[in-house]
Design an enzyme around this catalytic site. Structure first.
Site, short mmCIF file in Angstrom:
data_model
loop_
_atom_site.label_atom_id
_atom_site.label_comp_id
_atom_site.label_asym_id
_atom_site.label_seq_id
_atom_site.Cartn_x
_atom_site.Cartn_y
_atom_site.Cartn_z
N GLY B 14 0.90 -1.15 0.00
CA GLY B 14 0.00 0.00 0.00
C GLY B 14 0.94 1.20 0.00
O GLY B 14 2.11 1.00 -0.12
N CYS B 15 0.61 2.31 0.24
CA CYS B 15 -0.74 2.83 0.25
C CYS B 15 -0.77 4.27 -0.23
O CYS B 15 -1.82 4.86 -0.21
CB CYS B 15 -1.33 2.78 1.65
SG CYS B 15 -2.97 1.98 1.60
#
Lengths: 146, 390, 472
Positions: B14-15
């Site tokens: 992620g992110c």
């Protein structure tokens, strides 16, 4: 108007139509009671004809020009308005069996229980679909519009 | 320092991502990209951050710049042996860094500027780029404790375990100037972060940062292995970089087609397209194993441009903006507005359709021939400001 | 087995003739009948089981080869039951197949390694078309079952169901009845060692042609249709005399090595103007990987591999039960070998052999198959009760027989509906499993070994299958 037709290429001659027909027209409507207790046993309105591996189940054709209705001397046979089926008022039947004599298909039978009358297919008027069509294990009997 | 060796445990990434390209070639300080990614700190957990910049080595732009990390001196020596055997190294030095709070136990970080011996290439009958890739794959897979961060000309990748702004300070990115910058902040849920596992992932001058999880990683990896790529960095994003190299550089596909292979329309849409149906169908049939499934938002940078792409269902946020000659793409609009408060237009790219920025003057690049059609599509996208996607 | 004794007015049955087909049980309107395993037992013995002893009695009496039908019923391990699937949690959203597009469409055929595009023009287009492909709406096909081994009604049901579902069925080596030509675009015709029914029209109406080298139930020997099952219609379709046993030769007598196969593949391609894919079907045997590699290089567009659980109308029991290897291993090693050699895209892999449910199919695709052939499962959907007496020609359900008394029992209308229901149900289940993994297109499952984990497998088995153990 709906009529029952047979597809003989799928009829396996199992005669389950005969069995279910007679149970449906019995007083107990229960197959075990019918076969073990009800005496005399009710008769089926269907006849399964067989020769070699060809077979088919035959019942009243509810003809457009019904010979049986014309021959009936007591007026027991009549045509139902809604379905066009030829029905029978057993109270009026005197058992002369003229209908059996004139029927070109031979689908009317003799019934000798308490009273001597004749018996034939009534297109299971009181049911949504005729019991033989519903219970044929190979879908050989079908209901078709004519 | 954390290094993962041995079996492949899939790393979930992620992110937050952010990037921009100055299409007129103007070079800006790395400070800008640090500010953009720092704003989106909530999206990372301090276990990884990274940057890639283009145009950062103008005096040595004809040489391949290799950024490497070594766990120990032995790895360094073994690698240098391979590098000196395979290439002519003009300069090698430590990558300049400064002690920064939050960056602990850095590995040995070196950079090497080199070129390929023409004679060697002629004997081996492969192209220069394939030779470089071969060398990189060899180092990654056979030298224990050594990993190549980047291997392109006039570009470099900088990555570490820590928050992105800490990583940026650590590498003194404010001292570099580039016309393309991309950045990434990580929130791994699987393994403890390791330096090699941070983004961006690079090959030659392609660099990819990725927000999402590639659920088709197993087959993308096996497909690439058929062509000689080895996926050794244990993070699913690696396959993106290699897929782009395969489709764009080796198979000479236009960028639009490569993006369509990675994020294709559904069969129902293909059946109803007029004109391009056979082409879209053929792309999907031939490149089925290159289809990248799972949510993703990626930025792909190369020396001539920057591309942003979402997965076919748009399950991760991506926002783009333009001001004058600069294209910005980021996970959140706030990341863009931090460094460009009043963009000319802001929009959210559609699922599966790439957003592209190109360096002016690079007209003859073989994978940008469909440029005019793409920029038409860009114009037709909505122009009103879009609220930040979370 | 049942007989009406008029004198006593009762139905008597000859129990030793019961094969367990359940026909009587199904038709009895009061559910009065049931079938038990014969109580007569030998003293229990680890080595000399009832089955082993009785087989010797039969052979001592007749001096014949023991025949049987359907697939291997011995208790070898089923590796599908040792593979587990993944699901997305937190980091990757699962996809709901009822609300989002979930694509199972598969194309079988040779694919180029890369696409060449014509870049000069205003509209991008392909430089040359890709080779012919078979389009399947779901990665399931009906396996090769010959007309002769099964009845005409069964063939018709398979053809009609394939058309409705948008998939294909395989004629097997029995040729194609002219009444079924109209389903040609959903038909794969087989050219087997006996070359039964192979003529120009046969090749013309088909969508693809399959050269049968072997089948999983009886690797190394040819097909066997007992004379009782060769009626007028069969005789015409197969182009053989009525009443004779149709024994296909063990090898194809014009294919004695791989270069001969290449000649036949290209002969067929020439005859059909390169417009149809040519498939080659082999049984899963010990060096399947090398054989498959050779077949792909010989020009096949599709390879079909039949594992040792594959069914048959008739086969010697000893061959059915002992020859061949599980399809799981064959598939894993073939897929990996083709990838190692860089030729995986040149042919699609279709596997067969005892697939029981959608999970087996799903796992096969994850191991690397493009699609799965189902044979036994299709017959069971049509009514088969696995009594394994297909070779007698007396199938009580009208499936594996040509006897007109019995073939009536299979109504194609009912059979088509049941087949369509089965495949639809499995397709939906596959979509649910895909969605659970966060994948919305079958391409991302194909060959994705990371979607599987092994349980209860040895290191070697895990290695051959190319999957990690559960927990890693």
């Amino acid at each position: 108007m709906k009529r029952i037709f047979i597809r003989e290429e799928f009829c396996i001659g199992c005669r389950l139509c005969e069995i279910h027909c007679l149970v449906a027209h019995s007083s107990s409507k229960d197959i075990i009671k019918v076969f073990k207790k009800e005496k005399p046993r009710p008769i089926s309105r269907i006849i399964v004809e067989q020769k070699g591996y060809n077979s088919f189940s035959l019942q009243c054709r509810h003809c457009d020009k019904p010979y049986c209705l014309e021959a009936c001397m007591s007026g027991a046979l009549y045509r139902d308005e809604k379905s066009g089926a030829i029905l029978q008022d057993k109270e009026k039947c005197v058992g002369c069996w003229m209908c059996i004599m004139v029927c070109p298909y031979g689908v009317i039978k003799r019934e000798i229980n308490n009273k001597k009358v004749s018996s034939k297919c009534d297109l299971c008027i009181d049911r949504e679909i005729p019991i033989c069509v519903e219970r044929c294990p190979n879908q050989a009997l079908i209901l078709k519009e004519v | 320092m954390n290094l993962k060796q041995g079996w492949f445990e899939k790393d979930i990434s992620g992110c937050s991502i952010s990037g921009f390209i100055c299409e007129d070639g103007k070079r800006v300080s790395g400070e800008t990209i640090i500010r953009s990614i720092a704003l989106m700190n909530e999206r990372s957990n301090g276990l990884g951050g990274g940057f890639a910049g283009y145009g950062i080595y103008p005096e040595m732009k004809e040489l391949y710049a290799f950024h490497l990390m070594f766990e120990d001196n032995q790895a360094k020596e073994e690698t240098e042996k391979i590098l000196n055997e395979s290439l002519i190294i003009d300069l090698q030095e430590k990558i300049p860094t400064q002690r920064t709070k939050g960056i602990h136990h850095p590995p040995i970080l070196m950079r090497y500027f080199g070129k390929v011996d023409e004679g060697r290439l002629f004997d081996m009958e492969i192209s220069e780029e394939d030779y470089i890739i071969q060398t990189v794959m060899k180092i990654n897979s056979s030298v224990k404790g050594a990993y190549v961060f980047s291997s392109g000309k006039n570009m470099g990748a900088f990555k570490a375990v820590g928050y992105p702004h800490e990583v940026g300070r650590f590498y003194r990115l404010e001292e570099y100037e580039g016309y393309i910058w991309i950045a990434h902040g990580r929130f791994p849920t699987n393994t403890p972060g390791w330096w090699g596992g941070a983004h961006p992932f690079t090959l030659l001058d392609f660099a990819v940062v990725h927000n999402g999880e590639i659920s088709s990683y197993g087959i993308n990896k096996r497909y690439l292995e058929m062509f000689g790529y080895k996926c050794t960095l244990m993070t699913d994003t690696e396959v993106m970089a290699y897929l782009f190299d395969l489709l764009l550089r080796r198979h000479h596909l236009p960028i639009e087609i490569a993006c369509m292979a990675l994020a294709p329309p559904t069969w129902r849409e293909i059946d109803h397209r007029d004109g391009e149906m056979e082409l879209a169908k053929a792309i999907r049939i031939v490149y089925g194993s290159a289809l990248v499934n799972g949510p993703f938002a990626i930025l792909l940078a190369h020396s001539k441009g920057l591309i942003g792409l979402n997965d076919r269902l748009k399950l991760r946020p991506l926002v783009a903006a333009r001001k004058d000659n600069t294209l910005y793409i980021a996970s959140e609009e706030s990341g863009i507005r931090e460094i460009c408060p009043f963009p000319d237009k802001v929009w959210a790219p559609k699922a599966g359709e790439p957003v592209m920025g190109w360096l002016k003057g690079e007209e003859r690049c073989e994978f940008e021939l469909s440029r005019t059609r793409i920029s038409d599509r860009e114009k037709s996208q909505s122009v009103h400001p879009v609220s930040s996607m979370c | 087995m049942h007989r009406y004794d008029k004198e006593n007015d009762e139905v008597v049955s000859q129990e030793e003739a019961c094969v367990g087909c359940h026909r009587c049980v199904t038709l009895c309107p009061t559910n009065a009948l049931t079938v038990h395993k014969n109580q007569l037992q030998f003293k229990s013995h680890g080595n000399w089981t009832d089955w082993a002893i009785r087989n010797i009695y039969k052979q001592a009496e007749t001096g014949g080869v023991l025949l049987t039908g359907m697939g291997n019923d011995r208790p070898y391990p089923i590796y599908w039951d040792h593979l587990l699937l993944n699901a997305s949690q937190v980091t990757n959203p699962s996809i709901d197949p009822l609300r989002e597009p979930m694509e199972l469409r598969t194309y079988l055929g040779r694919k180029p390694e890369r696409l060449e595009l014509d870049l000069g023009r205003e509209v991008l287009s392909l430089k040359e078309n890709i080779p012919p492909q078979l389009k399947l709406e779901t990665p399931i096909l009906f396996s090769a079952m010959s007309y002769g081994a099964i009845s005409y009604n069964a063939c018709e049901a398979l053809a009609r169901a394939a058309e409705i579902l948008g998939i294909y069925y395989n004629t097997g080596e029995g040729g194609l009845h002219p009444n079924l030509y109209k389903y040609g675009k959903n038909t794969i015709v087989q050219v087997a060692s006996g070359r039964f029914g192979v003529h120009k029209e046969y090749l013309d109406v088909a969508a693809a042609i399959e050269i049968k080298i072997g089948q999983g139930a009886k690797p190394g020997i040819g097909g066997h249709l007992p004379g009782e099952k060769v009626t007028d219609e069969i005789s015409k379709t197969r182009m053989i005399p009525k009443g004779t046993d149709a024994l296909s030769p063990a090898p194809q007598h014009d294919i004695y090595s791989i270069e001969d196969l290449r000649m036949l593949i290209f002969a067929l391609k020439e005859a059909t103007r390169y417009r149809k894919p040519v498939s080659v079907k082999i049984a899963a045997v010990h060096n399947s990987a090398a054989i498959a590699s050779g077949i792909v290089r010989a020009g096949a567009d599709i390879i079909a591999i039949d594992g040792f659980r594959g069914g048959t109308g008739a086969a010697p029991m000893v061959i059915r039960d002992n020859v061949g290897i599980p399809i799981e291993f064959a598939l894993a090693s073939i897929d990996q070998r083709l990838r190692d050699e860089g030729i995986r895209h040149q042919a699609s892999i279709v596997v067969a052999g005892g697939f029981r449910n959608s999970a087996d199919i799903f796992k096969a695709i994850a191991l690397g198959a493009d699609a799965v052939y189902i044979g036994t499962a299709a017959l069971i959907a049509m009514g088969c009760h696995m009594c394994q007496k297909c070779y007698t020609g007396k199938c009580n359900w009208g499936i594996a027989t040509q006897d007109p008394y019995l073939t009536k029992r299979l109504n194609p209308d009912i059979a088509v509906e049941r087949l369509v229901n089965l495949i639809n149900a499995w397709s939906h289940e596959i979509k649910e499993m895909l969605g659970g993994m966060g994948i919305n297109a079958i391409e991302s499952l194909r060959g994705n070994r990371l979607a599987l984990r092994g349980i209860g497998l040895t290191d070697t088995e895990l290695n051959i299958l190319g999957v990690l153990p559960a927990g890693r």
